[in-house]
Design an enzyme around this catalytic site. Structure first.
Site, short mmCIF file in Angstrom:
data_model
loop_
_atom_site.label_atom_id
_atom_site.label_comp_id
_atom_site.label_asym_id
_atom_site.label_seq_id
_atom_site.Cartn_x
_atom_site.Cartn_y
_atom_site.Cartn_z
N GLU A 33 -17.61 -13.58 29.15
CA GLU A 33 -18.44 -13.06 29.97
C GLU A 33 -20.10 -13.36 29.91
OE1 GLU A 33 -16.07 -12.01 32.55
OE2 GLU A 33 -15.16 -11.16 31.06
N ASP A 36 -21.81 -17.72 32.27
CA ASP A 36 -22.03 -18.74 33.24
C ASP A 36 -23.12 -19.40 33.57
OD1 ASP A 36 -22.06 -16.02 35.00
OD2 ASP A 36 -20.93 -16.21 36.59
N SER A 122 -12.23 -5.52 43.40
CA SER A 122 -11.71 -4.68 41.87
C SER A 122 -11.94 -5.15 41.05
CB SER A 122 -9.65 -4.24 42.48
OG SER A 122 -10.29 -3.32 43.06
N SER A 126 -11.44 -10.90 45.33
CA SER A 126 -11.21 -11.36 46.76
C SER A 126 -11.61 -12.12 47.58
CB SER A 126 -10.53 -9.87 47.35
OG SER A 126 -11.83 -9.26 47.51
N ASP A 171 -15.56 -17.36 40.09
CA ASP A 171 -13.90 -17.38 40.71
C ASP A 171 -13.68 -18.72 41.71
OD1 ASP A 171 -14.83 -15.39 39.57
OD2 ASP A 171 -16.21 -14.35 40.98
P1 ADP Z 1 -14.15 -8.89 44.67
O1 ADP Z 1 -14.42 -10.23 44.76
O2 ADP Z 1 -14.23 -8.31 42.87
O3 ADP Z 1 -12.15 -8.39 45.14
P2 ADP Z 1 -16.19 -8.44 46.13
O4 ADP Z 1 -17.45 -6.98 46.97
O5 ADP Z 1 -16.97 -9.35 45.61
O6 ADP Z 1 -15.39 -8.02 45.40
O7 ADP Z 1 -15.54 -8.45 47.46
C1 ADP Z 1 -14.77 -8.02 48.27
C2 ADP Z 1 -14.82 -8.18 50.20
O8 ADP Z 1 -14.49 -9.33 50.30
C3 ADP Z 1 -14.63 -7.35 50.70
O9 ADP Z 1 -15.24 -5.81 50.59
C4 ADP Z 1 -14.46 -8.21 51.97
O10 ADP Z 1 -15.23 -7.80 52.90
C5 ADP Z 1 -14.29 -9.28 51.65
N1 ADP Z 1 -12.29 -9.68 52.33
C6 ADP Z 1 -11.72 -9.28 50.30
N2 ADP Z 1 -10.19 -9.84 51.06
C7 ADP Z 1 -10.92 -9.79 52.40
C8 ADP Z 1 -9.21 -9.92 53.82
N3 ADP Z 1 -8.14 -10.02 53.23
N4 ADP Z 1 -9.89 -9.61 54.84
C9 ADP Z 1 -11.26 -9.20 54.89
N5 ADP Z 1 -12.24 -9.20 54.07
C10 ADP Z 1 -11.79 -9.83 52.99
MG MG Z 2 -15.90 -11.20 44.10
#
Ligand code: ADP
Ligand code: MG
Length: 384
Positions: A33, A36, A122, A126, A171
């Site tokens: 952690e 990177d 989270s 994502s 990531d």
């Molecule tokens: P993490 O990467 O930890 O989940 P981030 O804040 O970096 O958090 O990214 C989350 C953002 O990515 C969401 O707020 C949204 O804008 C975008 N996102 C992720 N998955 C989707 C999806 N399936 N559809 C639309 N937007 C998405």
């Molecule tokens: Mg992210």
């Protein structure tokens, strides 16, 4: 798990076209952690939460993006993409399109349907899953492809330059290059990597503290500055230390007294974390789960005490896991100040572990956590 049939019929109904479908996973970092940006090592695994992107060409020169998660559709001109993000979910796929355009790919009009089960925001990435799935989808329309590591770099650039989030390469790299039942030791300096099998009997139990982390908040850049200041002190005595990756614990002993106390502690974490991360991969390759668990425990203490990157809730989640049956190792994962803990747990005990940990955490903090039992999954690919 990720049956493309539902997304396919949704896409057909919305766009009257048969799509190609791509999937890219979220990830959890097992150890390493804040190493990177010090050009050090990280060891993530892709998980069985992912984002799917369905794509079909269209003849009107528009890029139409639909996210099932947001229930929202956005339309853009393929030949005149907005030059910067607008703090909207569409920034992620558009950023990828923008970076690909910069690489000379002329993206044709297309319809894209997006759906994912990676919990948003989270710390399970994502955003990278969305970028990598979008990149594969866009590239397929142009009959183009890139090796996984290059794809990861392009997606990272989309997030850095277009979305405006200052994330490292981990990531996107693991989302593009992960392998089923393996963790991946990544050298963030040259993007060389090594896969280490995670035995069948081990589950990845991810426990969300439900406390929000924020990479753009003040704490992350402060920690980064502090550790880089420590590196500058060492570099003023010894050449060949452009990053903490190149520093040793002996350097720290010798010149630590010249550092701000907080800088010293941050560097102590980063230098020792690098050593632990490489050692953790060795332990995994040997199948020495006991040693891996010990290193994860040590990593958490270092992250919490020296780096001050944890929070009461995450420390509580890690502490409450310690005497539960089946635990191999537990630590806070991700950028810090909340987010999720990763628990390596004996598969046979995983369900009971998750239930007991959730109950304990709720009783102690009044917060009901989300706990996911995951396994290491494949990196991004096309779904037939
Ligand atoms: P993490 O990467 O930890 O989940 P981030 O804040 O970096 O958090 O990214 C989350 C953002 O990515 C969401 O707020 C949204 O804008 C975008 N996102 C992720 N998955 C989707 C999806 N399936 N559809 C639309 N937007 C998405
Ligand atoms: Mg992210």
């Amino acid at each position: 798990m990720h049956d493309p049939a539902v997304l396919r019929s949704m896409h057909r109904a919305r766009f009257q076209a048969d799509p190609a479908i791509f999937v890219a996973p979220g990830r959890v970092n097992l150890i390493g952690e804040h190493t990177d940006y010090a050009e050090g090592f990280v060891m993530p695994a892709a998980i069985n939460f992912a984002t799917l992107a369905a794509i079909s060409p269209r003849s009107d020169g528009k890029i139409v993006l639909y996210s099932e998660n947001y229930g929202e559709e956005k339309t853009f001109d393929a030949s005149a993409l907005p030059p910067k993000g607008s703090q909207h979910w569409s920034d992620y796929p558009l950023g990828v399109a923008h970076i690909l355009a910069g690489e000379g790919h002329k993206l044709p009009g297309c319809s894209v349907s997006l759906w994912g089960d990676v919990p948003l925001g989270s710390g399970l990435s994502s955003s990278a899953a969305l970028e990598v799935a979008s990149a594969l989808a866009f590239l397929s329309l142009m009959d183009a492809s890139y090796p996984g590591p290059v794809l990861a770099r392009l997606c990272q650039r989309a997030e850095n330059e277009y979305v405006g989030a200052n994330c490292g390469i981990m990531d996107q790299f693991i989302s593009a290059n992960g392998q089923e039942n393996h963790a991946l030791l990544l050298d963030c300096r040259d993007l060389s990597y090594k896969l280490a099998p995670i035995p069948d009997h081990v589950a990845l139990v991810i426990a969300n503290t439900m406390v929000k982390h924020s990479v753009s908040g003040g704490d992350y850049p402060t920690r980064r500055r502090e550790s880089e200041a420590a590196c500058a002190v060492i570099a003023s005595h010894r050449s060949g230390v452009p990053f903490l990756r190149d520093a040793t614990l002996e350097d720290l002993e010798k010149w630590g007294h010249e550092m701000e106390p907080k800088s010293y502690l941050r560097a102590k974490h980063v230098i020792s974390e690098n050593l632990r991360t490489v050692a953790a991969c060795d332990a995994l390759l040997r199948g020495d789960m006991k040693e891996l668990g010990r290193l994860m425990g040590e990593a958490h203490v270092s992250y919490s005490r020296d780096f001050e990157g944890s929070c009461v809730e995450a420390d509580t989640m890690v502490a409450l896991a310690q005497d539960l049956p089946g635990l191999i190792g537990a630590r806070l994962t991700g950028g810090g100040f909340g987010g999720c803990t990763i628990n390596l747990v004996e598969q046979a005990e995983a369900a009971a572990f998750a239930e007991a940990l959730g109950a304990r955490y709720a009783a102690q903090t009044g917060i009901v956590p989300e706990i996911h039992i995951c396994h290491a999954s494949a990196g991004a690919h096309r779904l037939e």
